[in-house]
Write an enzyme that holds these catalytic residues in place. Structure first.
Site, PDB file in Angstrom:
ATOM      1  N   TYR A  13      -2.131  -9.794  15.725  1.00  0.00           N
ATOM      2  CA  TYR A  13      -2.042  -8.728  14.714  1.00  0.00           C
ATOM      3  C   TYR A  13      -3.200  -7.738  14.893  1.00  0.00           C
ATOM      4  O   TYR A  13      -2.991  -6.519  14.960  1.00  0.00           O
ATOM      5  CB  TYR A  13      -2.072  -9.317  13.292  1.00  0.00           C
ATOM      6  N   ARG A  60     -16.494  -9.967   1.980  1.00  0.00           N
ATOM      7  CA  ARG A  60     -15.583  -8.859   2.297  1.00  0.00           C
ATOM      8  C   ARG A  60     -15.854  -7.690   1.356  1.00  0.00           C
ATOM      9  O   ARG A  60     -16.485  -7.843   0.311  1.00  0.00           O
ATOM     10  CB  ARG A  60     -14.111  -9.273   2.097  1.00  0.00           C
ATOM     11  N   SER A 100      -7.249  -0.914  10.394  1.00  0.00           N
ATOM     12  CA  SER A 100      -7.879  -2.017   9.653  1.00  0.00           C
ATOM     13  C   SER A 100      -9.308  -2.222  10.128  1.00  0.00           C
ATOM     14  O   SER A 100      -9.628  -1.993  11.309  1.00  0.00           O
ATOM     15  CB  SER A 100      -7.064  -3.279   9.922  1.00  0.00           C
ATOM     16  N   ASP A 113      12.050   2.285   5.413  1.00  0.00           N
ATOM     17  CA  ASP A 113      11.603   0.885   5.414  1.00  0.00           C
ATOM     18  C   ASP A 113      12.802   0.020   5.785  1.00  0.00           C
ATOM     19  O   ASP A 113      13.933   0.315   5.384  1.00  0.00           O
ATOM     20  CB  ASP A 113      11.085   0.502   4.021  1.00  0.00           C
ATOM     21  N   ASN A 114      12.551  -1.053   6.547  1.00  0.00           N
ATOM     22  CA  ASN A 114      13.664  -1.950   6.897  1.00  0.00           C
ATOM     23  C   ASN A 114      13.764  -3.106   5.904  1.00  0.00           C
ATOM     24  O   ASN A 114      14.571  -4.014   6.097  1.00  0.00           O
ATOM     25  CB  ASN A 114      13.519  -2.478   8.337  1.00  0.00           C
ATOM     26  N   LEU A 115      12.924  -3.097   4.879  1.00  0.00           N
ATOM     27  CA  LEU A 115      12.937  -4.097   3.795  1.00  0.00           C
ATOM     28  C   LEU A 115      12.650  -5.508   4.310  1.00  0.00           C
ATOM     29  O   LEU A 115      13.023  -6.494   3.675  1.00  0.00           O
ATOM     30  CB  LEU A 115      14.264  -4.051   3.019  1.00  0.00           C
ATOM     31  N   ILE A 129       0.853  -1.204   0.000  1.00  0.00           N
ATOM     32  CA  ILE A 129       0.000   0.000   0.000  1.00  0.00           C
ATOM     33  C   ILE A 129       0.882   1.245   0.000  1.00  0.00           C
ATOM     34  O   ILE A 129       0.568   2.250  -0.659  1.00  0.00           O
ATOM     35  CB  ILE A 129      -0.966  -0.002   1.210  1.00  0.00           C
ATOM     36  N   LYS A 172      -3.449  -3.440  16.114  1.00  0.00           N
ATOM     37  CA  LYS A 172      -4.138  -2.294  15.497  1.00  0.00           C
ATOM     38  C   LYS A 172      -5.040  -1.602  16.522  1.00  0.00           C
ATOM     39  O   LYS A 172      -5.101  -0.376  16.595  1.00  0.00           O
ATOM     40  CB  LYS A 172      -4.960  -2.750  14.278  1.00  0.00           C
TER      41      LYS A 172
HETATM   42  P1  NAD Z   1       3.532  -4.657   3.394  1.00  0.00           P
HETATM   43  O1  NAD Z   1       4.122  -5.760   4.210  1.00  0.00           O
HETATM   44  O2  NAD Z   1       3.526  -4.810   1.916  1.00  0.00           O
HETATM   45  O3  NAD Z   1       4.221  -3.262   3.754  1.00  0.00           O
HETATM   46  C1  NAD Z   1       4.711  -2.975   5.037  1.00  0.00           C
HETATM   47  C2  NAD Z   1       6.129  -2.440   4.872  1.00  0.00           C
HETATM   48  O4  NAD Z   1       6.637  -2.102   6.166  1.00  0.00           O
HETATM   49  C3  NAD Z   1       7.103  -3.454   4.256  1.00  0.00           C
HETATM   50  O5  NAD Z   1       7.801  -2.849   3.191  1.00  0.00           O
HETATM   51  C4  NAD Z   1       8.058  -3.818   5.413  1.00  0.00           C
HETATM   52  O6  NAD Z   1       9.359  -4.086   4.943  1.00  0.00           O
HETATM   53  C5  NAD Z   1       7.980  -2.555   6.249  1.00  0.00           C
HETATM   54  N1  NAD Z   1       8.248  -2.743   7.693  1.00  0.00           N
HETATM   55  C6  NAD Z   1       7.723  -3.644   8.545  1.00  0.00           C
HETATM   56  N2  NAD Z   1       8.206  -3.456   9.782  1.00  0.00           N
HETATM   57  C7  NAD Z   1       9.054  -2.397   9.717  1.00  0.00           C
HETATM   58  C8  NAD Z   1       9.851  -1.706  10.658  1.00  0.00           C
HETATM   59  N3  NAD Z   1       9.927  -2.074  11.939  1.00  0.00           N
HETATM   60  N4  NAD Z   1      10.593  -0.656  10.229  1.00  0.00           N
HETATM   61  C9  NAD Z   1      10.581  -0.256   8.938  1.00  0.00           C
HETATM   62  N5  NAD Z   1       9.830  -0.877   8.004  1.00  0.00           N
HETATM   63  C10 NAD Z   1       9.085  -1.933   8.387  1.00  0.00           C
HETATM   64  O7  NAD Z   1       2.028  -4.443   3.946  1.00  0.00           O
HETATM   65  P2  NAD Z   1       0.837  -3.570   3.341  1.00  0.00           P
HETATM   66  O8  NAD Z   1      -0.211  -4.512   2.871  1.00  0.00           O
HETATM   67  O9  NAD Z   1       1.348  -2.526   2.443  1.00  0.00           O
HETATM   68  O10 NAD Z   1       0.289  -2.928   4.678  1.00  0.00           O
HETATM   69  C11 NAD Z   1       0.629  -1.608   5.078  1.00  0.00           C
HETATM   70  C12 NAD Z   1      -0.092  -1.274   6.366  1.00  0.00           C
HETATM   71  O11 NAD Z   1      -1.498  -1.414   6.175  1.00  0.00           O
HETATM   72  C13 NAD Z   1       0.253  -2.178   7.542  1.00  0.00           C
HETATM   73  O12 NAD Z   1       0.274  -1.399   8.720  1.00  0.00           O
HETATM   74  C14 NAD Z   1      -0.899  -3.158   7.584  1.00  0.00           C
HETATM   75  O13 NAD Z   1      -1.092  -3.685   8.870  1.00  0.00           O
HETATM   76  C15 NAD Z   1      -2.043  -2.255   7.165  1.00  0.00           C
HETATM   77  N6  NAD Z   1      -3.193  -2.991   6.610  1.00  0.00           N
HETATM   78  C16 NAD Z   1      -3.003  -3.800   5.509  1.00  0.00           C
HETATM   79  C17 NAD Z   1      -4.098  -4.509   4.992  1.00  0.00           C
HETATM   80  C18 NAD Z   1      -3.930  -5.435   3.821  1.00  0.00           C
HETATM   81  O14 NAD Z   1      -4.809  -6.272   3.583  1.00  0.00           O
HETATM   82  N7  NAD Z   1      -2.867  -5.346   3.043  1.00  0.00           N
HETATM   83  C19 NAD Z   1      -5.358  -4.365   5.572  1.00  0.00           C
HETATM   84  C20 NAD Z   1      -5.501  -3.509   6.668  1.00  0.00           C
HETATM   85  C21 NAD Z   1      -4.416  -2.821   7.182  1.00  0.00           C
HETATM   86  N1  UFG Z   2      -9.794 -16.872   1.551  1.00  0.00           N
HETATM   87  C1  UFG Z   2      -9.962 -18.110   0.965  1.00  0.00           C
HETATM   88  N2  UFG Z   2      -8.855 -18.770   0.509  1.00  0.00           N
HETATM   89  C2  UFG Z   2      -7.603 -18.248   0.601  1.00  0.00           C
HETATM   90  C3  UFG Z   2      -7.438 -16.957   1.197  1.00  0.00           C
HETATM   91  C4  UFG Z   2      -8.560 -16.312   1.669  1.00  0.00           C
HETATM   92  O1  UFG Z   2     -11.076 -18.615   0.871  1.00  0.00           O
HETATM   93  O2  UFG Z   2      -6.643 -18.905   0.189  1.00  0.00           O
HETATM   94  C5  UFG Z   2     -10.985 -16.146   2.028  1.00  0.00           C
HETATM   95  C6  UFG Z   2     -10.921 -15.826   3.503  1.00  0.00           C
HETATM   96  O3  UFG Z   2     -11.410 -16.917   4.247  1.00  0.00           O
HETATM   97  C7  UFG Z   2     -11.786 -14.566   3.579  1.00  0.00           C
HETATM   98  C8  UFG Z   2     -11.541 -13.888   2.241  1.00  0.00           C
HETATM   99  O4  UFG Z   2     -11.022 -14.900   1.369  1.00  0.00           O
HETATM  100  O5  UFG Z   2     -13.121 -14.939   3.649  1.00  0.00           O
HETATM  101  C9  UFG Z   2     -10.533 -12.756   2.327  1.00  0.00           C
HETATM  102  O6  UFG Z   2      -9.374 -13.252   2.968  1.00  0.00           O
HETATM  103  P1  UFG Z   2      -8.002 -12.405   3.061  1.00  0.00           P
HETATM  104  O7  UFG Z   2      -7.020 -13.268   3.789  1.00  0.00           O
HETATM  105  O8  UFG Z   2      -7.627 -11.915   1.717  1.00  0.00           O
HETATM  106  O9  UFG Z   2      -8.414 -11.145   3.896  1.00  0.00           O
HETATM  107  P2  UFG Z   2      -9.012 -11.034   5.375  1.00  0.00           P
HETATM  108  O10 UFG Z   2     -10.345 -10.390   5.245  1.00  0.00           O
HETATM  109  O11 UFG Z   2      -8.943 -12.293   6.107  1.00  0.00           O
HETATM  110  O12 UFG Z   2      -7.945 -10.076   6.062  1.00  0.00           O
HETATM  111  C10 UFG Z   2      -7.403  -8.928   5.394  1.00  0.00           C
HETATM  112  C11 UFG Z   2      -5.957  -8.695   5.841  1.00  0.00           C
HETATM  113  C12 UFG Z   2      -5.907  -8.354   7.303  1.00  0.00           C
HETATM  114  C13 UFG Z   2      -6.796  -7.186   7.583  1.00  0.00           C
HETATM  115  C14 UFG Z   2      -8.196  -7.474   7.072  1.00  0.00           C
HETATM  116  C15 UFG Z   2      -9.077  -6.286   7.219  1.00  0.00           C
HETATM  117  O13 UFG Z   2      -5.189  -9.871   5.608  1.00  0.00           O
HETATM  118  O14 UFG Z   2      -4.588  -7.964   7.613  1.00  0.00           O
HETATM  119  O15 UFG Z   2      -8.153  -7.812   5.680  1.00  0.00           O
HETATM  120  O16 UFG Z   2      -8.491  -5.172   6.640  1.00  0.00           O
HETATM  121  F1  UFG Z   2      -6.854  -6.966   8.914  1.00  0.00           F
END
Ligand code: NAD
Ligand code: UFG
Length: 342
Positions: A151, A233, A126, A32-34, A13, A155
């Site tokens: 996790y 979802r 989230s 970012d710590n990669l 994101i 949040k």
């Molecule tokens: P991502 O893992 O792709 O990105 C997170 C980045 O943070 C990575 O590049 C990682 O290297 C970096 N990182 C982690 N810990 C670190 C640290 N201590 N210092 C510096 N860098 C660090 O994840 P994303 O999907 O882009 O998610 C971004 C944010 O959105 C997160 O806070 C996640 O919890 C939140 N979020 C994501 C989703 C989703 O479904 N992707 C949903 C809800 C909330």
């Molecule tokens: N699902 C499957 N098969 C898979 C993966 C997922 O059926 O292999 C289903 C899950 O059961 C769920 C839906 O697809 O019903 C979406 O699953 P995701 O894992 O893609 O997403 P979640 O809603 O479980 O969770 C995501 C992020 C969380 C975040 C949440 C709300 O992974 O970090 O959305 O933002 F907290």
């Protein structure tokens, strides 16, 4: 100059948000710590915007290193804090890693905001904070439910820490964005989601199955109380989500009198079941996705979708991209990755 510090900016994101920030005229510095991304993403961003963002390989848990970033970039006006560990299953196995990383980072960011006098924070939260809501679509006023994973708990706790810190120091203000399910990639297919190993999330698993990396998608449960029995979802295009961050930054920078913490749901308002989104994907991509129904996944909620009315009205933002379009970008990205592997 207005520079925005983006933690986690090489992540999924974060990288899409950096593109939107640069396209809106902001200077950016990524921290970012990669741990879950690579510097290749910087080239992807540059290929879209024409400019490589400043990058500092720093761990947000390292307060001194983070303080040095503030010193090096005295023009930082706001922080978007994405950096976190985000795998729900892993958080159950390694809770201390999740509390340490996600909350340690938030504490450092908040302390430094006070010390460096940078008052504006956008925080990645989230919809997981709502658990299984009693009323759908879910509004920002819905109660926060007990978390089903460490996790999710990070949040909830982070939101509370931010609330208390902002209350105690009236120079700080924050917008917490509660994301629903971000999917898809940039239309250029130059950046997208890069899951580590076997994807946990639905859409990367679907595209990897469609391209032949995975054999079969497991659909977790067909006995939910939903029209087709699979879980529902609110899938939102990552570019729409990214644009909301630019608006949030502008809201913080634009009104010096704004106080406190605001919470916004970032979703489309439309719920789709797993089977429905699979069907849309198959039609859009023109490929069949091998699948089997298996038991429910532990910790999953049955159904959740956003009421985005507050975000629509207050931010003047709306996620309008169709499911077909967002899935087309996810598929284009998977195909671009496959082409690179050849
Ligand atoms: P991502 O893992 O792709 O990105 C997170 C980045 O943070 C990575 O590049 C990682 O290297 C970096 N990182 C982690 N810990 C670190 C640290 N201590 N210092 C510096 N860098 C660090 O994840 P994303 O999907 O882009 O998610 C971004 C944010 O959105 C997160 O806070 C996640 O919890 C939140 N979020 C994501 C989703 C989703 O479904 N992707 C949903 C809800 C909330
Ligand atoms: N699902 C499957 N098969 C898979 C993966 C997922 O059926 O292999 C289903 C899950 O059961 C769920 C839906 O697809 O019903 C979406 O699953 P995701 O894992 O893609 O997403 P979640 O809603 O479980 O969770 C995501 C992020 C969380 C975040 C949440 C709300 O992974 O970090 O959305 O933002 F907290």
């Amino acid at each position: 100059m207005n520079r925005i510090l983006v933690t986690g900016g090489t992540g999924y994101i974060g990288s899409h948000t950096v593109v939107e920030l640069q396209n809106s005229g902001y200077e950016v510095v990524i921290v970012d710590n990669l741990s879950n991304s690579s510097t290749d993403v910087l080239d992807g961003i540059a290929s879209i915007t024409g400019k490589k963002p400043a990058f500092e390989k720093v761990d947000c848990r390292d307060k001194q290193a983070l303080a040095d970033v503030f010193k090096k970039y005295p023009d930082v006006k706001a922080i978007i804090h994405f950096a976190a560990s985000k795998a729900v299953g892993e958080s159950v196995e390694k809770p201390l890693l999740y509390y340490g990383n996600n909350l340690g980072s938030v504490l450092n960011i908040l302390e430094l905001m006070g010390e460096q006098n940078v008052g504006n924070l956008v925080f990645s939260s989230s919809c997981t904070v709502y658990g299984q809501p009693d009323i759908l679509p879910v509004t920002e006023d819905a109660p926060v439910k007990p978390a089903t994973s460490p996790y999710g708990n990070t949040k909830q706790i982070a939101e509370e820490i931010i609330r208390d810190a902002v209350y105690a120091d009236n120079r700080l203000k924050c917008i917490a964005l509660r994301y629903f399910n971000p999917v898809g990639a940039h239309p250029s297919a130059a950046i997208g989601e890069l899951p580590n190993g076997v994807p946990n999330n639905l859409i990367p698993f679907v595209t990897q199955t469609a391209i032949g990396i995975r054999e079969c998608l497991r659909v977790f449960g067909d006995d939910y109380d939903t029209p087709d029995g699979s879980a529902i979802r609110d899938y939102i295009w990552v570019v729409d989500l990214a644009k909301a961050h630019v608006i949030a930054v502008e809201r913080l920078l634009g009104n010096k009198n704004r106080k406190g913490v605001e919470f916004f749901n970032l979703g489309t308002g439309k719920g789709l079941s797993v089977l429905e989104i699979l069907n849309v994907f198959e039609k859009t991509a023109g490929v069949k996705v091998n699948r089997k129904i298996v038991a429910r996944r532990e910790g999953d909620v049955e159904k959740v979708w956003a009421d985005p009315a507050f975000a629509n009205k207050e931010l003047g933002w709306k996620a309008e991209t169709s499911t077909e379009e967002m899935l087309a970008t996810a598929w284009a990205w998977e195909k671009a990755l496959a082409a690179k592997r050849k």
